[in-house]
Write an enzyme that holds these catalytic residues in place. Structure first.
Site, PDB file in Angstrom:
ATOM      1  N   ASP A   1       0.927  -1.115   0.277  1.00  9.80           N
ATOM      2  CA  ASP A   1      -0.030  -0.246   0.054  1.00  9.80           C
ATOM      3  C   ASP A   1       0.904   1.145  -0.010  1.00  9.80           C
ATOM      4  O   ASP A   1       1.484   1.596   0.981  1.00  9.80           O
ATOM      5  CB  ASP A   1      -0.899   0.105   1.201  1.00  9.80           C
ATOM      6  CG  ASP A   1      -1.840   1.184   1.489  1.00  9.80           C
ATOM      7  OD1 ASP A   1      -1.650   2.188   0.694  1.00  9.80           O
ATOM      8  OD2 ASP A   1      -2.617   1.023   2.057  1.00  9.80           O
TER       9      ASP A   1
ATOM     10  N   TYR B   1      -9.547  14.556  -6.265  1.00 11.32           N
ATOM     11  CA  TYR B   1      -8.708  13.967  -7.319  1.00 11.32           C
ATOM     12  C   TYR B   1      -8.114  15.155  -7.932  1.00 11.32           C
ATOM     13  O   TYR B   1      -6.990  15.048  -8.491  1.00 11.32           O
ATOM     14  CB  TYR B   1      -9.671  13.138  -8.312  1.00 11.32           C
ATOM     15  CG  TYR B   1      -8.782  12.601  -9.484  1.00 11.32           C
ATOM     16  CD1 TYR B   1      -8.186  11.353  -9.206  1.00 11.32           C
ATOM     17  CD2 TYR B   1      -9.151  13.135 -10.818  1.00 11.32           C
ATOM     18  CE1 TYR B   1      -7.631  10.714 -10.318  1.00 11.32           C
ATOM     19  CE2 TYR B   1      -8.343  12.519 -11.799  1.00 11.32           C
ATOM     20  CZ  TYR B   1      -7.705  11.365 -11.487  1.00 11.32           C
ATOM     21  OH  TYR B   1      -6.761  10.662 -12.653  1.00 11.32           O
TER      22      TYR B   1
ATOM     23  N   LYS C   1      -3.960  15.709  -8.263  1.00  6.11           N
ATOM     24  CA  LYS C   1      -3.140  15.612  -9.566  1.00  6.11           C
ATOM     25  C   LYS C   1      -2.330  17.412  -9.635  1.00  6.11           C
ATOM     26  O   LYS C   1      -1.258  17.267 -10.039  1.00  6.11           O
ATOM     27  CB  LYS C   1      -4.185  15.651 -10.530  1.00  6.11           C
ATOM     28  CG  LYS C   1      -4.767  13.968 -10.703  1.00  6.11           C
ATOM     29  CD  LYS C   1      -3.463  13.087 -10.599  1.00  6.11           C
ATOM     30  CE  LYS C   1      -3.931  11.710 -10.629  1.00  6.11           C
ATOM     31  NZ  LYS C   1      -2.769  10.682 -10.655  1.00  6.11           N
TER      32      LYS C   1
HETATM   33  C1  BGC Z   1      -9.614   9.914 -14.825  1.00  4.80           C
HETATM   34  C2  BGC Z   1     -10.559   9.189 -15.850  1.00  4.80           C
HETATM   35  C3  BGC Z   1     -11.197  10.007 -16.721  1.00  4.80           C
HETATM   36  C4  BGC Z   1     -10.124  11.072 -17.390  1.00  4.80           C
HETATM   37  C5  BGC Z   1     -10.491  11.963 -18.323  1.00  4.80           C
HETATM   38  C6  BGC Z   1      -8.616  10.606 -15.836  1.00  4.80           C
HETATM   39  O1  BGC Z   1      -7.701  11.257 -14.921  1.00  4.80           O
HETATM   40  O2  BGC Z   1      -9.112   8.832 -14.076  1.00  4.80           O
HETATM   41  O3  BGC Z   1     -11.461   8.560 -14.958  1.00  4.80           O
HETATM   42  O4  BGC Z   1     -12.005   9.508 -17.720  1.00  4.80           O
HETATM   43  O5  BGC Z   1      -9.355  11.598 -16.514  1.00  4.80           O
HETATM   44  O6  BGC Z   1     -11.664  12.798 -17.704  1.00  4.80           O
END
Ligand code: BGC
Length: 260
Positions: A65, A158, A162
């Protein structure tokens, strides 16, 4: 030009499926030895190991992990014992998290996404950079996302993770450059994998997604694998501290094909 990574020792996190699997296979095909890190589904990790071995290189599956610093340290020690160190780290493992507007988000779920995506990349980078700086050579490649710069409603943990990875990589790149260590990020667009199956398996979802991509198609995991090999190799010897987008033009604001 043929890209050779013979003799290089690579570790790819989350390498038993999707983009990570494609990167591990591509690195292996280019001649690198590959640690296939995984969290669940050991059979899938072993299958990736077997395919790399069949291609003529060496591979090793290590469960772990990445959000846990101690586990990550033990994984790198295991790699030291097997191959004497690391030359290429690919921070790939990550999760989208579940959809919720910020005001409805569950703090524990939000934190978990950051722990996996950001702390996971940090924990692995830290162990790898320690070794790479000492040996004066190596590459850390982070798998970011177009959502490093494109907002995505419902996925604030998310997108925040990033964006943070991009800046962390730039800072590490500045720190490590004098030691001949490159740190950079590869930001995929919509790549057809299990992570976004619910979108592409639904015709309406797929149509909506394709409209966001000037090249009118989703990407294949192998298209990220190939680019990872380029960026990890000496072909990219003067590239560091950048995020390279591999997205069929998604970050090119396709709506601006008309009007404006
Ligand atoms: C995500 C995907 C998504 C893509 C475009 C990625 O970073 O993990 O789920 O389809 O971005 O939006």
């Amino acid at each position: 030009m043929e890209i050779k990574l013979s003799g290089k020792r690579a570790l790819v996190t989350g390498a038993n499926s999707g983009i990570g699997e494609a990167i591990a296979l591509a690195l292996g095909q280019a001649g690198a030895k590959v640690v296939v890190n995984y969290l669940a589904n050991p059979a899938d990790a072993n299958a990736v190991v077997q395919r790399i071995k069949a291609a003529g290189s060496d591979a090793l599956a290590i469960e772990g992990d990445i959000s846990k610093a101690d586990t990550v340290a033990a994984m790198f020690t295991q790699m030291d014992q097997a191959w004497g160190g690391v030359d290429i780290l690919v921070n790939n493992a990550g999760v989208d998290g579940s959809r919720a507007e910020g005001w409805a988000a569950d703090p524990a779920a939000w934190k978990r996404v950051i722990e996996i995506n950001l702390f996971g990349a940090f924990n692995c980078s830290r162990e790898a950079l320690k070794r790479m700086v000492a040996q004066k050579g190596g590459v850390v490649l982070n798998i970011s996302s177009v959502h490093e710069i494109i907002a995505w409603s419902g996925y604030s943990a998310y997108t925040a993770s990033k964006a943070a990875i991009g800046m962390m990589a730039k800072t590490f790149a500045q720190e490590a450059a004098p030691y001949n260590v490159r740190v950079l990020s590869l930001a995929p667009g919509a790549i057809k994998t299990a992570i976004n199956r619910s979108v592409w398996s639904d015709p309406r979802g797929l149509r909506d997604l394709i409209e966001k991509i000037p090249m009118n198609r989703m990407g294949e995991a192998d298209e990220i694998g190939r680019m990872a090999v380029v960026l990890a190799s000496d072909v990219a010897s003067y590239v560091t501290g950048r995020t390279i987008y591999v997205d069929g033009g998604m970050t090119d604001y396709p709506d601006f094909a008309h009007g404006g």
